[in-house]
Design an enzyme around this catalytic site. Structure first.
Site, PDB file in Angstrom:
ATOM      1  N   THR A 133       0.816  -1.216   0.000  1.00  0.00           N
ATOM      2  CA  THR A 133       0.000   0.000   0.000  1.00  0.00           C
ATOM      3  C   THR A 133       0.849   1.266   0.000  1.00  0.00           C
ATOM      4  O   THR A 133       1.980   1.260   0.501  1.00  0.00           O
ATOM      5  CB  THR A 133      -0.897   0.000   1.262  1.00  0.00           C
ATOM      6  OG1 THR A 133      -1.528   1.268   1.379  1.00  0.00           O
ATOM      7  CG2 THR A 133      -0.095  -0.224   2.531  1.00  0.00           C
ATOM      8  N   TYR A 176      -2.418  -0.507  10.521  1.00  0.00           N
ATOM      9  CA  TYR A 176      -2.502  -1.088   9.173  1.00  0.00           C
ATOM     10  C   TYR A 176      -1.257  -0.736   8.354  1.00  0.00           C
ATOM     11  O   TYR A 176      -0.693  -1.584   7.660  1.00  0.00           O
ATOM     12  CB  TYR A 176      -3.771  -0.575   8.461  1.00  0.00           C
ATOM     13  CG  TYR A 176      -3.789  -0.858   6.972  1.00  0.00           C
ATOM     14  CD1 TYR A 176      -4.162  -2.112   6.485  1.00  0.00           C
ATOM     15  CD2 TYR A 176      -3.414   0.118   6.050  1.00  0.00           C
ATOM     16  CE1 TYR A 176      -4.151  -2.379   5.122  1.00  0.00           C
ATOM     17  CE2 TYR A 176      -3.404  -0.132   4.688  1.00  0.00           C
ATOM     18  CZ  TYR A 176      -3.782  -1.384   4.223  1.00  0.00           C
ATOM     19  OH  TYR A 176      -3.767  -1.641   2.878  1.00  0.00           O
TER      20      TYR A 176
HETATM   21  N1  LIG Z   1      -8.169  -2.068  -3.215  1.00  0.00           N
HETATM   22  C1  LIG Z   1      -7.309  -1.100  -3.000  1.00  0.00           C
HETATM   23  O1  LIG Z   1      -7.528   0.043  -3.389  1.00  0.00           O
HETATM   24  C2  LIG Z   1      -6.008  -1.381  -2.272  1.00  0.00           C
HETATM   25  C3  LIG Z   1      -5.074  -0.349  -2.148  1.00  0.00           C
HETATM   26  C4  LIG Z   1      -3.877  -0.595  -1.488  1.00  0.00           C
HETATM   27  C5  LIG Z   1      -3.603  -1.842  -0.993  1.00  0.00           C
HETATM   28  N2  LIG Z   1      -4.543  -2.816  -1.099  1.00  0.00           N
HETATM   29  C6  LIG Z   1      -4.211  -4.142  -0.551  1.00  0.00           C
HETATM   30  O2  LIG Z   1      -4.372  -5.122  -1.552  1.00  0.00           O
HETATM   31  C7  LIG Z   1      -4.839  -6.346  -0.963  1.00  0.00           C
HETATM   32  C8  LIG Z   1      -6.145  -6.769  -1.645  1.00  0.00           C
HETATM   33  O3  LIG Z   1      -7.089  -5.735  -1.503  1.00  0.00           O
HETATM   34  P1  LIG Z   1      -8.603  -5.878  -1.971  1.00  0.00           P
HETATM   35  O4  LIG Z   1      -9.111  -4.519  -2.237  1.00  0.00           O
HETATM   36  O5  LIG Z   1      -8.702  -6.914  -3.024  1.00  0.00           O
HETATM   37  O6  LIG Z   1      -9.270  -6.382  -0.614  1.00  0.00           O
HETATM   38  P2  LIG Z   1     -10.494  -7.397  -0.360  1.00  0.00           P
HETATM   39  O7  LIG Z   1     -10.937  -7.151   1.042  1.00  0.00           O
HETATM   40  O8  LIG Z   1     -11.508  -7.286  -1.435  1.00  0.00           O
HETATM   41  O9  LIG Z   1      -9.785  -8.822  -0.473  1.00  0.00           O
HETATM   42  C9  LIG Z   1      -9.089  -9.413   0.588  1.00  0.00           C
HETATM   43  C10 LIG Z   1      -9.514 -10.859   0.665  1.00  0.00           C
HETATM   44  O10 LIG Z   1      -8.792 -11.474   1.738  1.00  0.00           O
HETATM   45  C11 LIG Z   1      -9.668 -12.324   2.444  1.00  0.00           C
HETATM   46  N3  LIG Z   1      -9.181 -12.442   3.807  1.00  0.00           N
HETATM   47  C12 LIG Z   1      -9.235 -11.515   4.801  1.00  0.00           C
HETATM   48  N4  LIG Z   1      -8.681 -11.998   5.924  1.00  0.00           N
HETATM   49  C13 LIG Z   1      -8.254 -13.249   5.634  1.00  0.00           C
HETATM   50  C14 LIG Z   1      -7.582 -14.249   6.382  1.00  0.00           C
HETATM   51  N5  LIG Z   1      -7.264 -14.057   7.662  1.00  0.00           N
HETATM   52  N6  LIG Z   1      -7.269 -15.416   5.760  1.00  0.00           N
HETATM   53  C15 LIG Z   1      -7.617 -15.622   4.451  1.00  0.00           C
HETATM   54  N7  LIG Z   1      -8.269 -14.723   3.724  1.00  0.00           N
HETATM   55  C16 LIG Z   1      -8.567 -13.541   4.290  1.00  0.00           C
HETATM   56  C17 LIG Z   1     -11.035 -11.643   2.378  1.00  0.00           C
HETATM   57  O11 LIG Z   1     -12.100 -12.553   2.577  1.00  0.00           O
HETATM   58  C18 LIG Z   1     -11.006 -11.045   0.973  1.00  0.00           C
HETATM   59  O12 LIG Z   1     -11.580 -11.937   0.041  1.00  0.00           O
HETATM   60  C19 LIG Z   1      -4.977  -6.042   0.526  1.00  0.00           C
HETATM   61  O13 LIG Z   1      -3.777  -6.373   1.171  1.00  0.00           O
HETATM   62  C20 LIG Z   1      -5.153  -4.542   0.565  1.00  0.00           C
HETATM   63  O14 LIG Z   1      -4.768  -3.970   1.800  1.00  0.00           O
HETATM   64  C21 LIG Z   1      -5.727  -2.626  -1.735  1.00  0.00           C
END
Ligand SMILES: NC(=O)c1ccc[n+]([C@@H]2O[C@H](COP(=O)([O-])OP(=O)(O)OC[C@H]3O[C@@H](n4cnc5c(N)ncnc54)[C@H](O)[C@@H]3O)[C@@H](O)[C@H]2O)c1
Length: 355
Positions: A133, A176
């Site tokens: 991130t 976070y």
């Molecule tokens: N979407 C964004 O804009 C963005 C920006 C910066 C960073 N990120 C990072 O990218 C990654 C993916 O983001 P996203 O938007 O797809 O999030 P999301 O919440 O849609 O996907 C995360 C997935 O992880 C699963 N999960 C959560 N805890 C878990 C656990 N303990 N064990 C197994 N599975 C688990 C959830 O069920 C979910 O399906 C994350 O690390 C997020 O912090 C996302």
């Protein structure tokens, strides 16, 4: 963009593959002929529909494993025989990390560590690509900012022109930020210490279909969902904070590029976002949604949230060069695409509910 990795008999592991970015990547991988092992605890409400969608579209190419990344044995089993691993499973919200920092630490640091160890045990040379991130760079308050008609802009001219590059020192803010930053550093260090081909993409705001946007994470989708349901949008701060937004299709291309070029990019971290051309304030998005829906959106304001940057725009030029990425989707086009998808989803749900 296609992977240069030819579809092999070995599956690609995607942790968090039922989530927003993970399911879009899994879809593209499976469409290219890869088998995809989805490891997800279905912890985020609504993501089970993403998994059902993947299974319906791709049948046996999708191998779901419903388990938690805190369970090292389950990850060890899931990593056996894989071609590569993408790591998206995470506690994703700054807000939740403030109310339960222990859980945030266990999932984001512990879960990433478990994955790295599982892959290391599974064999030599298996790539690991991690979703990090922009929060690893802190609130960037040292640059100072000024209000412009388009929202906050940094006083530093270079930064305003190009965005934040990978040369920016790390400065973790919020639990976070610390847990994702620690995971980011572990992933990079496993390339140094153990020769694992790893790569990190530090994302700013990604948006697009299959995003379960809430007030806590995924604000572009959340704003659209609220507006389509004719509900008010709550903005923390004055709404003039600026972010660069990137359509998920472009993010997926970057993840595929990282795997395709892993021998060239192993051990490196890249900033990934829409860049200065796709930098918008929250209020600009509200304006765009009003144009798209033809309705006025009701906005409520609340206090700023911890660690919220006034301005964050990535300089994604290193990623574009190294991963061979095309110009990103212009944000208005991308937001219109998400609005169409969300409208279709809502119509489908209403149809199902009325039967
Ligand atoms: N979407 C964004 O804009 C963005 C920006 C910066 C960073 N990120 C990072 O990218 C990654 C993916 O983001 P996203 O938007 O797809 O999030 P999301 O919440 O849609 O996907 C995360 C997935 O992880 C699963 N999960 C959560 N805890 C878990 C656990 N303990 N064990 C197994 N599975 C688990 C959830 O069920 C979910 O399906 C994350 O690390 C997020 O912090 C996302």
């Amino acid at each position: 963009m296609k992977t240069r990795y030819s579809p092999a008999t070995k599956p690609v592991l995607v942790t968090g593959g039922a989530g927003f970015v993970g399911c879009n990547l899994a879809d593209r991988l499976a469409s290219e002929g890869h088998r995809v092992r989805i490891f997800d605890a279905l912890a985020r409400p609504g993501v089970e529909t993403n998994l059902e969608w993947l299974c319906q579209r791709h049948g046996d190419r999708i191998e779901p494993v419903i388990a938690d990344v805190r369970d090292a044995a389950a990850l060890n089993a899931a990593a056996r025989g894989i071609a590569a691993a993408y790591h998206f499973a995470a506690q994703v919200a700054v807000t939740t990390s403030m109310t339960d920092p222990a859980q945030d630490f266990a999932i984001n640091v512990g879960g990433t560590f478990n994955l790295l160890e599982a892959v290391r045990a599974a064999g030599k040379g298996i790539p690991v690509i991690f979703a990090s991130t922009n929060k690893v760079y802190g609130d960037l308050a040292e640059f100072g900012s000024q209000l412009t008609p388009h929202g906050y802009a940094p006083l530093d001219e270079q930064l305003a022109r190009h965005g934040v590059s990978e040369a920016q020192p790390l400065d973790f803010h919020t639990p976070y930020g610390c847990s994702t930053g620690a995971a980011d550093q572990y992933v990079l260090d496993y390339a140094r210490s153990f020769g694992l081909p790893t790569c990190v993409l530090r994302m700013s705001c990604i948006y697009g279909p299959h995003q379960m946007g809430t007030e806590d994470q995924g604000w572009v989708a959340h704003f659209l969902i609220q507006a389509l349901q004719e509900r008010p949008i709550r903005i923390y701060g004055d709404g003039r904070q600026v972010r660069d937004v990137l359509h998920v299709d472009d993010a997926v291309s970057a993840y595929l590029g990282a795997l395709g070029r892993i021998s060239e990019v192993a051990g490196r971290a890249f900033n990934l976002g829409g860049g200065p051309a796709n930098a918008i304030s929250l209020l600009q998005l509200v304006g765009c949604i009003e144009e798209l829906t033809g309705r006025k959106v009701q906005v409520e304001f609340d206090d700023w949230r911890a660690g919220d940057q006034r301005y964050y725009v990535s300089d994604a030029s290193a990623a574009r060069r190294a991963l061979g990425l095309p110009r990103p989707t212009p944000w208005r086009e991308g937001v219109a695409d998400l609005a169409r998808w969300l409208s279709g989803e809502r119509a489908e749900r209403q149809l199902v509910e009325s039967v």
